[in-house]
Design an enzyme around this catalytic site. Structure first.
Site, mmCIF file in Angstrom:
data_model
loop_
_atom_site.group_PDB
_atom_site.id
_atom_site.type_symbol
_atom_site.label_atom_id
_atom_site.label_comp_id
_atom_site.label_asym_id
_atom_site.label_seq_id
_atom_site.Cartn_x
_atom_site.Cartn_y
_atom_site.Cartn_z
ATOM 1 N N CYS A 55 26.173 33.630 41.851
ATOM 2 C CA CYS A 55 25.942 32.616 40.808
ATOM 3 C C CYS A 55 25.194 31.394 41.330
ATOM 4 O O CYS A 55 24.648 30.630 40.538
ATOM 5 C CB CYS A 55 27.259 32.199 40.170
ATOM 6 N N HIS B 184 25.988 25.868 35.897
ATOM 7 C CA HIS B 184 26.063 27.330 35.833
ATOM 8 C C HIS B 184 26.981 27.712 34.678
ATOM 9 O O HIS B 184 28.061 27.135 34.521
ATOM 10 C CB HIS B 184 26.590 27.866 37.162
ATOM 11 N N ASN C 260 28.337 34.834 31.057
ATOM 12 C CA ASN C 260 27.909 34.410 32.396
ATOM 13 C C ASN C 260 26.889 35.416 32.919
ATOM 14 O O ASN C 260 27.234 36.553 33.234
ATOM 15 C CB ASN C 260 29.151 34.347 33.297
HETATM 16 N N1 COA Z 1 41.958 39.310 26.878
HETATM 17 C C1 COA Z 1 43.238 39.056 26.568
HETATM 18 N N2 COA Z 1 44.156 38.681 27.480
HETATM 19 C C2 COA Z 1 43.727 38.555 28.750
HETATM 20 C C3 COA Z 1 42.389 38.803 29.140
HETATM 21 C C4 COA Z 1 41.495 39.202 28.137
HETATM 22 N N3 COA Z 1 40.203 39.436 28.385
HETATM 23 N N4 COA Z 1 42.281 38.581 30.457
HETATM 24 C C5 COA Z 1 43.491 38.203 30.900
HETATM 25 N N5 COA Z 1 44.369 38.184 29.863
HETATM 26 C C6 COA Z 1 45.766 37.820 29.877
HETATM 27 C C7 COA Z 1 46.407 38.039 31.219
HETATM 28 O O1 COA Z 1 46.853 39.373 31.367
HETATM 29 C C8 COA Z 1 47.546 37.044 31.174
HETATM 30 O O2 COA Z 1 48.605 37.577 30.436
HETATM 31 P P1 COA Z 1 50.161 37.246 30.824
HETATM 32 O O3 COA Z 1 50.298 35.760 30.639
HETATM 33 O O4 COA Z 1 50.923 38.073 29.857
HETATM 34 O O5 COA Z 1 50.289 37.667 32.258
HETATM 35 C C9 COA Z 1 46.995 35.874 30.368
HETATM 36 O O6 COA Z 1 45.880 36.414 29.623
HETATM 37 C C10 COA Z 1 46.499 34.726 31.227
HETATM 38 O O7 COA Z 1 45.659 35.266 32.251
HETATM 39 P P2 COA Z 1 44.965 34.354 33.309
HETATM 40 O O8 COA Z 1 44.095 35.219 34.171
HETATM 41 O O9 COA Z 1 46.007 33.528 33.974
HETATM 42 O O10 COA Z 1 44.094 33.447 32.309
HETATM 43 P P3 COA Z 1 43.216 32.186 32.598
HETATM 44 O O11 COA Z 1 43.582 31.128 31.659
HETATM 45 O O12 COA Z 1 43.141 31.875 34.058
HETATM 46 O O13 COA Z 1 41.777 32.691 32.126
HETATM 47 C C11 COA Z 1 39.725 33.364 33.122
HETATM 48 C C12 COA Z 1 41.167 33.760 32.807
HETATM 49 C C13 COA Z 1 39.093 34.528 33.868
HETATM 50 C C14 COA Z 1 38.995 33.172 31.795
HETATM 51 C C15 COA Z 1 39.707 32.061 33.936
HETATM 52 O O14 COA Z 1 40.582 32.155 35.029
HETATM 53 C C16 COA Z 1 38.349 31.742 34.431
HETATM 54 O O15 COA Z 1 37.436 31.508 33.663
HETATM 55 N N6 COA Z 1 38.166 31.659 35.762
HETATM 56 C C17 COA Z 1 36.893 31.386 36.352
HETATM 57 C C18 COA Z 1 36.027 32.562 36.145
HETATM 58 C C19 COA Z 1 34.620 32.321 36.540
HETATM 59 O O16 COA Z 1 34.068 31.314 36.211
HETATM 60 N N7 COA Z 1 34.044 33.289 37.225
HETATM 61 C C20 COA Z 1 32.702 33.247 37.594
HETATM 62 C C21 COA Z 1 32.484 32.236 38.644
HETATM 63 S S1 COA Z 1 30.858 32.225 39.032
#
Ligand code: COA
Length: 331
Positions: A114, A258, A288
């Site tokens: 990224c 980004h 993304n």
């Molecule tokens: N749809 C529905 N539920 C989902 C899901 C999806 N696509 N992905 C995860 N979940 C669920 C999980 O299983 C979890 O359930 P639980 O509470 O029953 O265990 C819950 O949602 C929360 O998951 P979590 O991973 O803790 O969510 P989050 O708030 O951290 O959001 C991201 C997840 C990936 C959106 C977030 O962490 C994020 O954006 N991180 C940075 C990612 C990024 O920018 N990557 C690229 C960098 S260049």
């Protein structure tokens, strides 16, 4: 010492638009969850047999060349940033050279995910500043929709990433437009917090008989860890770049972070105290697109006349590696 300007920008997006609703039929997720956690409404997916990372990059590059009003044989060097190349080797830069039938100029591939655009911009800037090259093509292109794990384990990644390409024609400046600074950083101790392991070079053979049963064939992301570091590092590096140039956050005309997650972009904006009207986001429509996200957004900001010549532009990125960086420029 010469200066570098953005002479023109090109973009290519695959035609297939995949809405959250469509994705919810393939994955256990929902439109509301995706919008609430990421801000994304839709993204593009490539057409197998038609789109490739290199030919999408070539189409974006051709548009940048045309808009710059130069001929193909005036391009001096290619820089290509991607995490999703057509082949493990050779890189995608030489494939663009083949598609566009460019002369035997050099082609360099950047593997900074990224942050690939910021790293690529910095490399091109150095070549132009020293006088080595006059016209450098910086191409960023990604096809990521074919590496997702559509099970619950991979759904947090599958909903975020999309496909797309953009290219900058960077040129020796003949006016006041210039790249003021580029800042690049990395922190390899977090390399395995966001990575694609298999097929890996750690084994006796890259293709082991049980490859398809291994978890590592799909990308792994520690989402919360990435989130926190992305906010901290992008904020830090924008502040450092501004300080180096004796500028303040309120001097920024347009900041394009980004497009990782709308909540990340919003957190960076708010920590820096940049007004919302000075930040451009389009993750809502494309997800993304990794290395391509900032140049695709910049292309769109130009189309929507959100950017004008003379503006102070700030690009900042964070990604796998971890790697991150910022570029400040006068457009
Ligand atoms: N749809 C529905 N539920 C989902 C899901 C999806 N696509 N992905 C995860 N979940 C669920 C999980 O299983 C979890 O359930 P639980 O509470 O029953 O265990 C819950 O949602 C929360 O998951 P979590 O991973 O803790 O969510 P989050 O708030 O951290 O959001 C991201 C997840 C990936 C959106 C977030 O962490 C994020 O954006 N991180 C940075 C990612 C990024 O920018 N990557 C690229 C960098 S260049």
């Amino acid at each position: 010492m010469y200066q570098t300007k953005i002479a023109a920008v090109g973009r290519y997006l695959p035609e297939r638009n995949v809405t959250n609703k469509e994705l919810s039929a393939l994955i256990d997720t929902s439109h509301d969850w995706i919008v609430e956690r990421t801000g994304i409404h839709q993204r593009r997916w490539f057409k197998p047999g038609v789109d490739t990372t290199s030919n999408m990059g070539a189409k974006a590059a051709q548009q940048a060349i045309d808009r710059a009003g130069i001929s193909r044989n005036e391009v001096d060097f290619i820089v290509f940033a991607t995490l999703s190349p057509d082949y493990v080797f050779p890189g995608s830069g030489v494939l663009v050279q083949k598609h566009l039938e460019l002369d035997t100029i050099g082609a360099l591939d950047i593997r900074n995910q990224c942050s690939g655009f910021i790293y690529g911009l910095s490399v091109a800037d150095q070549y132009i500043k020293t006088g080595k090259y006059k016209n450098v093509l910086l191409i960023c292109s990604e096809i990521q929709s074919n590496i997702f794990d559509l099970s619950d384990k991979g759904r947090s990644m599958a909903v975020i990433f999309g496909d797309g390409a953009a290219a900058f024609l960077l040129q020796r400046s003949d006016n006041t437009a210039k790249i003021l600074t580029t800042h690049m950083h990395s922190e390899g101790r977090f390399a395995e917090e966001l990575f694609l392991k298999e097929p890996s070079g750690l084994e006796e053979k890259r293709i082991m008989p049980d490859l398809l049963e291994r978890d590592g064939i799909y990308p792994y992301m520690n989402g919360r860890h990435v989130f926190k570091h992305a906010v901290t590092r992008m904020t830090e590096s924008v502040s450092a770049a501004l300080e180096e140039c004796n500028k303040a956050p309120e001097d920024i005309d347009i900041m394009i972070p980004h497009q990782a997650n709308l909540r990340i972009a919003e957190a960076v904006r708010s920590k820096l105290n940049v007004e919302a009207r000075h930040v451009f986001n389009n993750i809502q429509d494309y997800g993304n697109t990794t290395a391509a996200s900032i140049p695709i957004a910049f292309f769109e900001a130009l189309e929507q006349e959100k950017v004008k010549r003379g503006d102070l532009i700030c690009f900042t990125a964070f990604g796998s590696g971890f790697t991150w960086g910022t570029a400040l420029l006068e457009y």
